[in-house]
Design a protein around this motif. Sequence first.
Motif, PDB file in Angstrom:
ATOM      1  N   TRP A 106       0.835  -1.198   0.000  1.00 58.51           N
ATOM      2  CA  TRP A 106       0.000   0.000   0.000  1.00 58.51           C
ATOM      3  C   TRP A 106       0.876   1.256   0.000  1.00 58.51           C
ATOM      4  N   ASN A 107       1.862   1.292   0.889  1.00 53.58           N
ATOM      5  CA  ASN A 107       2.728   2.472   0.988  1.00 53.58           C
ATOM      6  C   ASN A 107       3.527   2.713  -0.289  1.00 53.58           C
ATOM      7  N   ALA A 108       3.994   1.661  -0.930  1.00 54.49           N
ATOM      8  CA  ALA A 108       4.746   1.822  -2.181  1.00 54.49           C
ATOM      9  C   ALA A 108       3.874   2.477  -3.249  1.00 54.49           C
ATOM     10  N   LEU A 109       2.650   2.011  -3.384  1.00 60.00           N
ATOM     11  CA  LEU A 109       1.729   2.580  -4.361  1.00 60.00           C
ATOM     12  C   LEU A 109       1.402   4.031  -4.012  1.00 60.00           C
ATOM     13  N   VAL A 125     -12.696   8.753  -1.874  1.00 56.02           N
ATOM     14  CA  VAL A 125     -12.904   7.304  -1.928  1.00 56.02           C
ATOM     15  C   VAL A 125     -12.148   6.618  -0.790  1.00 56.02           C
ATOM     16  N   GLU A 126     -10.959   7.083  -0.466  1.00 57.62           N
ATOM     17  CA  GLU A 126     -10.231   6.500   0.673  1.00 57.62           C
ATOM     18  C   GLU A 126     -11.016   6.698   1.968  1.00 57.62           C
ATOM     19  N   TYR A 127     -11.601   7.874   2.156  1.00 59.88           N
ATOM     20  CA  TYR A 127     -12.435   8.101   3.337  1.00 59.88           C
ATOM     21  C   TYR A 127     -13.658   7.177   3.337  1.00 59.88           C
ATOM     22  N   ASP A 147      -3.125  13.340   2.022  1.00 65.38           N
ATOM     23  CA  ASP A 147      -2.343  12.872   3.179  1.00 65.38           C
ATOM     24  C   ASP A 147      -3.265  12.448   4.318  1.00 65.38           C
ATOM     25  N   ALA A 148      -4.275  13.266   4.592  1.00 61.24           N
ATOM     26  CA  ALA A 148      -5.199  12.979   5.692  1.00 61.24           C
ATOM     27  C   ALA A 148      -6.021  11.719   5.421  1.00 61.24           C
ATOM     28  N   SER A 149      -6.499  11.554   4.189  1.00 62.52           N
ATOM     29  CA  SER A 149      -7.309  10.365   3.882  1.00 62.52           C
ATOM     30  C   SER A 149      -6.462   9.096   3.983  1.00 62.52           C
ATOM     31  N   ASN A 150      -5.221   9.174   3.544  1.00 63.82           N
ATOM     32  CA  ASN A 150      -4.325   8.021   3.638  1.00 63.82           C
ATOM     33  C   ASN A 150      -4.083   7.650   5.098  1.00 63.82           C
ATOM     34  N   GLN A 151      -3.790   8.641   5.946  1.00 63.76           N
ATOM     35  CA  GLN A 151      -3.558   8.366   7.366  1.00 63.76           C
ATOM     36  C   GLN A 151      -4.798   7.787   8.026  1.00 63.76           C
ATOM     37  N   TYR A 152      -5.951   8.330   7.677  1.00 67.63           N
ATOM     38  CA  TYR A 152      -7.214   7.869   8.240  1.00 67.63           C
ATOM     39  C   TYR A 152      -7.469   6.405   7.879  1.00 67.63           C
ATOM     40  N   LEU A 153      -7.225   6.087   6.630  1.00 68.76           N
ATOM     41  CA  LEU A 153      -7.399   4.712   6.167  1.00 68.76           C
ATOM     42  C   LEU A 153      -6.405   3.769   6.848  1.00 68.76           C
ATOM     43  N   LEU A 154      -5.149   4.175   6.928  1.00 66.94           N
ATOM     44  CA  LEU A 154      -4.133   3.342   7.581  1.00 66.94           C
ATOM     45  C   LEU A 154      -4.457   3.092   9.051  1.00 66.94           C
ATOM     46  N   GLU A 155      -4.989   4.099   9.730  1.00 67.51           N
ATOM     47  CA  GLU A 155      -5.404   3.915  11.135  1.00 67.51           C
ATOM     48  C   GLU A 155      -6.472   2.832  11.236  1.00 67.51           C
ATOM     49  N   GLY A 156      -7.441   2.897  10.336  1.00 72.13           N
ATOM     50  CA  GLY A 156      -8.489   1.878  10.338  1.00 72.13           C
ATOM     51  C   GLY A 156      -7.946   0.499  10.032  1.00 72.13           C
ATOM     52  N   MET A 157      -7.044   0.416   9.062  1.00 71.21           N
ATOM     53  CA  MET A 157      -6.433  -0.878   8.716  1.00 71.21           C
ATOM     54  C   MET A 157      -5.704  -1.463   9.917  1.00 71.21           C
ATOM     55  N   THR A 214      -6.587   3.817  -7.497  1.00 71.75           N
ATOM     56  CA  THR A 214      -5.511   4.814  -7.515  1.00 71.75           C
ATOM     57  C   THR A 214      -4.679   4.680  -8.782  1.00 71.75           C
ATOM     58  N   GLY A 215      -4.392   3.449  -9.185  1.00 73.37           N
ATOM     59  CA  GLY A 215      -3.619   3.225 -10.410  1.00 73.37           C
ATOM     60  C   GLY A 215      -4.331   3.744 -11.645  1.00 73.37           C
ATOM     61  N   ILE A 216      -5.637   3.531 -11.704  1.00 72.65           N
ATOM     62  CA  ILE A 216      -6.410   4.044 -12.852  1.00 72.65           C
ATOM     63  C   ILE A 216      -6.301   5.566 -12.914  1.00 72.65           C
ATOM     64  N   HIS A 217      -6.544   6.226 -11.787  1.00 69.42           N
ATOM     65  CA  HIS A 217      -6.505   7.693 -11.801  1.00 69.42           C
ATOM     66  C   HIS A 217      -5.097   8.231 -12.026  1.00 69.42           C
ATOM     67  N   SER A 218      -4.113   7.527 -11.564  1.00 66.38           N
ATOM     68  CA  SER A 218      -2.732   7.937 -11.827  1.00 66.38           C
ATOM     69  C   SER A 218      -2.453   7.912 -13.330  1.00 66.38           C
ATOM     70  N   GLY A 219      -2.882   6.854 -13.986  1.00 65.01           N
ATOM     71  CA  GLY A 219      -2.716   6.757 -15.440  1.00 65.01           C
ATOM     72  C   GLY A 219      -3.505   7.818 -16.181  1.00 65.01           C
ATOM     73  N   GLN A 220      -4.722   8.086 -15.721  1.00 61.33           N
ATOM     74  CA  GLN A 220      -5.529   9.129 -16.353  1.00 61.33           C
ATOM     75  C   GLN A 220      -4.864  10.497 -16.212  1.00 61.33           C
ATOM     76  N   ILE A 221      -4.331  10.766 -15.037  1.00 58.24           N
ATOM     77  CA  ILE A 221      -3.647  12.056 -14.806  1.00 58.24           C
ATOM     78  C   ILE A 221      -2.451  12.180 -15.732  1.00 58.24           C
TER      79      ILE A 221
END
Length: 155
Positions: free
Chosen positions: A11-14, A49-51, A92-102, A134-141
């Motif tokens: 997850w962190n690598a991506l 979406v992460e939230y 950053d906040a959504s990622n931290q929030y998700l990681l806390e839940g995980m 995330t990969g799809i949107h990264s490619g679209q960007i």
Amino acid sequence: MSTYEAIVPVWNALQQRFYKMAKELREEELSLSIGPASIGYMLRHNAEVEYMFAEWFFNQPMPQDLQILTSRGAQASDAEFSNLDVLISLLDASNQYLLEGMQKLDEEAWHKPKDTPMGPSSPIEAVGRLMYHTGIHSGQISLIRKYAKASEPAV
């Protein structure tokens, strides 16, 4: 090794690659689009979406001050997402929030399907879906940055 310990390095690598790309954007690129979804919209959408997944799969209630602005698609949103610092902070906040839940999720719960607005799925499947998303949107960007610029008139 727990499921969390196994999945978090992937997850962190991506996420690091995605955030590196996002942080290298210039603010004027946020409005670039091919079709209705701008780069800024996609960054905001990714965080939202992460939230949502944190709430649906990892027992993290949606922050009360968070306004979901992208859930009905780019054509239905008239919001402008033009402040890069705000978008990076939200990511950053959504990622931290998700990681806390995980991290808090019991080992058994990782493999137990949950009923969600997008149908039944287990938390481990949800992480896979988020990585794909995330990969799809990264490619679209990347595509938008390449071709939306190329179609701009020369100055």
